[in-house]
Design a protein around this motif. Structure first.
Motif, PDB file in Angstrom:
ATOM      1  N   MET A  43       4.726  -1.813  -2.049  1.00  0.00           N
ATOM      2  CA  MET A  43       4.326  -1.970  -0.652  1.00  0.00           C
ATOM      3  C   MET A  43       2.813  -1.838  -0.536  1.00  0.00           C
ATOM      4  O   MET A  43       2.200  -1.021  -1.223  1.00  0.00           O
ATOM      5  N   ASP A  44       2.223  -2.628   0.336  1.00  0.00           N
ATOM      6  CA  ASP A  44       0.776  -2.552   0.521  1.00  0.00           C
ATOM      7  C   ASP A  44       0.402  -3.230   1.830  1.00  0.00           C
ATOM      8  O   ASP A  44       1.214  -3.946   2.437  1.00  0.00           O
ATOM      9  N   GLY A  45      -0.833  -3.016   2.257  1.00  0.00           N
ATOM     10  CA  GLY A  45      -1.360  -3.697   3.425  1.00  0.00           C
ATOM     11  C   GLY A  45      -2.321  -4.791   2.991  1.00  0.00           C
ATOM     12  O   GLY A  45      -3.139  -4.573   2.099  1.00  0.00           O
ATOM     13  N   LEU A  46      -2.206  -5.956   3.610  1.00  0.00           N
ATOM     14  CA  LEU A  46      -3.087  -7.076   3.293  1.00  0.00           C
ATOM     15  C   LEU A  46      -3.534  -7.742   4.583  1.00  0.00           C
ATOM     16  O   LEU A  46      -2.762  -7.849   5.538  1.00  0.00           O
ATOM     17  N   VAL A  47      -4.766  -8.211   4.593  1.00  0.00           N
ATOM     18  CA  VAL A  47      -5.226  -9.068   5.688  1.00  0.00           C
ATOM     19  C   VAL A  47      -4.770 -10.497   5.372  1.00  0.00           C
ATOM     20  O   VAL A  47      -4.362 -10.781   4.241  1.00  0.00           O
ATOM     21  N   PRO A  48      -4.812 -11.406   6.331  1.00  0.00           N
ATOM     22  CA  PRO A  48      -4.340 -12.776   6.075  1.00  0.00           C
ATOM     23  C   PRO A  48      -4.992 -13.446   4.875  1.00  0.00           C
ATOM     24  O   PRO A  48      -4.323 -14.105   4.080  1.00  0.00           O
ATOM     25  N   LEU A  49      -6.305 -13.272   4.721  1.00  0.00           N
ATOM     26  CA  LEU A  49      -6.988 -13.872   3.577  1.00  0.00           C
ATOM     27  C   LEU A  49      -6.450 -13.291   2.275  1.00  0.00           C
ATOM     28  O   LEU A  49      -6.256 -14.019   1.291  1.00  0.00           O
ATOM     29  N   GLY A  50      -6.180 -11.997   2.236  1.00  0.00           N
ATOM     30  CA  GLY A  50      -5.636 -11.370   1.048  1.00  0.00           C
ATOM     31  C   GLY A  50      -4.267 -11.912   0.692  1.00  0.00           C
ATOM     32  O   GLY A  50      -3.966 -12.161  -0.486  1.00  0.00           O
ATOM     33  N   LEU A  51      -3.428 -12.100   1.704  1.00  0.00           N
ATOM     34  CA  LEU A  51      -2.102 -12.650   1.456  1.00  0.00           C
ATOM     35  C   LEU A  51      -2.205 -14.077   0.942  1.00  0.00           C
ATOM     36  O   LEU A  51      -1.485 -14.473   0.010  1.00  0.00           O
ATOM     37  N   ARG A  52      -3.111 -14.843   1.518  1.00  0.00           N
ATOM     38  CA  ARG A  52      -3.301 -16.217   1.057  1.00  0.00           C
ATOM     39  C   ARG A  52      -3.731 -16.242  -0.407  1.00  0.00           C
ATOM     40  O   ARG A  52      -3.264 -17.072  -1.199  1.00  0.00           O
ATOM     41  N   GLN A  53      -4.589 -15.309  -0.804  1.00  0.00           N
ATOM     42  CA  GLN A  53      -5.049 -15.248  -2.190  1.00  0.00           C
ATOM     43  C   GLN A  53      -3.919 -14.856  -3.138  1.00  0.00           C
ATOM     44  O   GLN A  53      -3.830 -15.367  -4.253  1.00  0.00           O
ATOM     45  N   VAL A  54      -3.039 -13.962  -2.696  1.00  0.00           N
ATOM     46  CA  VAL A  54      -1.875 -13.591  -3.514  1.00  0.00           C
ATOM     47  C   VAL A  54      -1.006 -14.816  -3.765  1.00  0.00           C
ATOM     48  O   VAL A  54      -0.560 -15.065  -4.890  1.00  0.00           O
ATOM     49  N   LEU A  55      -0.788 -15.596  -2.726  1.00  0.00           N
ATOM     50  CA  LEU A  55       0.069 -16.773  -2.850  1.00  0.00           C
ATOM     51  C   LEU A  55      -0.602 -17.891  -3.636  1.00  0.00           C
ATOM     52  O   LEU A  55       0.079 -18.727  -4.230  1.00  0.00           O
ATOM     53  N   GLU A  56      -1.913 -17.919  -3.657  1.00  0.00           N
ATOM     54  CA  GLU A  56      -2.619 -18.879  -4.506  1.00  0.00           C
ATOM     55  C   GLU A  56      -2.485 -18.489  -5.975  1.00  0.00           C
ATOM     56  O   GLU A  56      -2.394 -19.351  -6.847  1.00  0.00           O
ATOM     57  N   TYR A  57      -2.468 -17.170  -6.223  1.00  0.00           N
ATOM     58  CA  TYR A  57      -2.323 -16.674  -7.591  1.00  0.00           C
ATOM     59  C   TYR A  57      -0.885 -16.870  -8.081  1.00  0.00           C
ATOM     60  O   TYR A  57      -0.657 -17.238  -9.232  1.00  0.00           O
ATOM     61  N   LYS A  58       0.077 -16.618  -7.206  1.00  0.00           N
ATOM     62  CA  LYS A  58       1.481 -16.743  -7.573  1.00  0.00           C
ATOM     63  C   LYS A  58       2.233 -17.388  -6.417  1.00  0.00           C
ATOM     64  O   LYS A  58       2.629 -16.718  -5.462  1.00  0.00           O
ATOM     65  N   LYS A  59       2.415 -18.679  -6.496  1.00  0.00           N
ATOM     66  CA  LYS A  59       2.950 -19.439  -5.373  1.00  0.00           C
ATOM     67  C   LYS A  59       4.360 -19.015  -4.964  1.00  0.00           C
ATOM     68  O   LYS A  59       4.753 -19.162  -3.804  1.00  0.00           O
ATOM     69  N   ASP A  60       5.154 -18.515  -5.911  1.00  0.00           N
ATOM     70  CA  ASP A  60       6.528 -18.135  -5.590  1.00  0.00           C
ATOM     71  C   ASP A  60       6.678 -16.640  -5.321  1.00  0.00           C
ATOM     72  O   ASP A  60       7.779 -16.092  -5.425  1.00  0.00           O
ATOM     73  N   PHE A  61       5.578 -15.976  -4.973  1.00  0.00           N
ATOM     74  CA  PHE A  61       5.635 -14.541  -4.703  1.00  0.00           C
ATOM     75  C   PHE A  61       6.593 -14.292  -3.539  1.00  0.00           C
ATOM     76  O   PHE A  61       6.451 -14.856  -2.461  1.00  0.00           O
TER      77      PHE A  61
END
Length: 307
Positions: free
Chosen positions: A144-162
């Motif tokens: 569990m963690d807190g992310l801003v929208p840009l952070g979430l977008r970067q996670v999904l760019e790193y791993k599209k099926d997250f």
């Protein structure tokens, strides 16, 4: 923002409300319901215990949540958990610093207990060498963690099926916390006293904060929102699956960063206090009383110089 009859600055950007995300795959792997995110602090404790794993050397290789730097930083964690526990950072009239509110102390104690239980922040081994610390959620080692929208977008760019879930920040009803203690902040723009091109500066401020073109550019470049709800970015954001939860929660979020003329100083002091508590250098009550005294003194200094 107007204060005592004068305009101090123009708010032009709204940072998203603080949401909690959870890794559904890691939840399932840990025997938890991946579709059920935490609602209360007790839920966080339960889920964290199920997820956290240590290796043979006593290093934490998987963790439910990094409480002391939730939402990236010590300062963000301090404000987040204070509100989650029912605390306040100023009185209702913004005339007194209330860093040592009993619920804030309880929140810091909760963080300190967790840090001690895992052996302290230095025991974390959840991020591979060279991996961006701000994207630890993408490693798959954090539940569990807190992310801003840009952070979430970067996670999904790193791993599209997250595979993730998202919801409001949990609360602690036992200490007076109420549902949706999420908070938001923002950005301001000012024209310094003595500026030579005041009219041009004002035109820019109006363009970026109130006009469709400028607000749209701010949204596209920074993945951030302007404060004008009547502009097209709102509709565009609500049509985007990444941004929709953040925008919808903003409509019902009432908590903010500590709102004082010395708010940056206040936030830096909370950052330091949370770091000291996480590492066991200071007790929560001691750290927060020190914050209160330092910020109160800085505020008095500011008022005398700005009279």
């Amino acid at each position: 923002m107007s204060w005592k009859g004068g305009i101090w600055h123009l708010g032009f950007g709204v940072s998203s409300a603080t949401l909690l995300l959870w890794n559904k795959d890691l939840f399932k792997e840990s025997g938890l319901d991946p579709e059920k995110g935490p609602k209360t602090i007790d839920d966080i404790d339960q889920y964290d215990a199920a997820i956290t794993k240590l290796d043979a050397q006593g290093r934490v290789v998987k963790i439910g949540i990094v409480r002391w730097t939730y939402l990236y930083t010590y300062g963000n964690a301090a404000v987040s958990w204070g509100y989650a526990f029912g605390g306040q950072w100023t009185d209702e009239n913004y005339t007194q610093v209330t860093a040592d509110h009993p619920a804030n102390i309880a929140a810091f104690e909760w963080v300190a207990q967790h840090a001690k239980r895992v052996g302290g922040p230095d025991k974390l081994a959840i991020i591979p060498p060279g991996f961006p610390v701000g994207q630890r959620f993408a490693t798959g080692n954090v539940g569990m963690d807190g992310l801003v929208p840009l952070g979430l977008r970067q996670v999904l760019e790193y791993k599209k099926d997250f595979n993730y879930g998202i919801g409001p920040l949990p609360h602690n009803p036992k200490t007076g916390g109420k549902p949706n203690p999420s908070w938001g902040g923002g950005f301001v723009i000012v024209i310094p006293k003595g500026a030579k091109n005041v009219d041009t500066a004002w035109e820019f401020m109006r363009w970026v904060g109130a006009e469709e073109e400028g607000a749209g550019r701010w949204y596209e470049i920074n993945t951030a929102f302007t404060g004008r709800r009547d502009l097209p970015w709102v509709k565009r954001a609500k049509e985007n699956p990444i941004y929709r939860p953040y925008v919808e929660l903003l409509d019902i979020t009432t908590n903010t960063r500590p709102m004082l003329p010395v708010s940056n100083f206040y936030f830096s002091q909370l950052h330091q206090a949370m770091e000291h508590v996480a590492y066991g250098r200071k007790e929560p009550k001691e750290a927060l009383l020190e914050v209160k005294n330092k910020v109160t003194a800085e505020w008095e200094r500011f008022k005398k110089e700005s009279a």
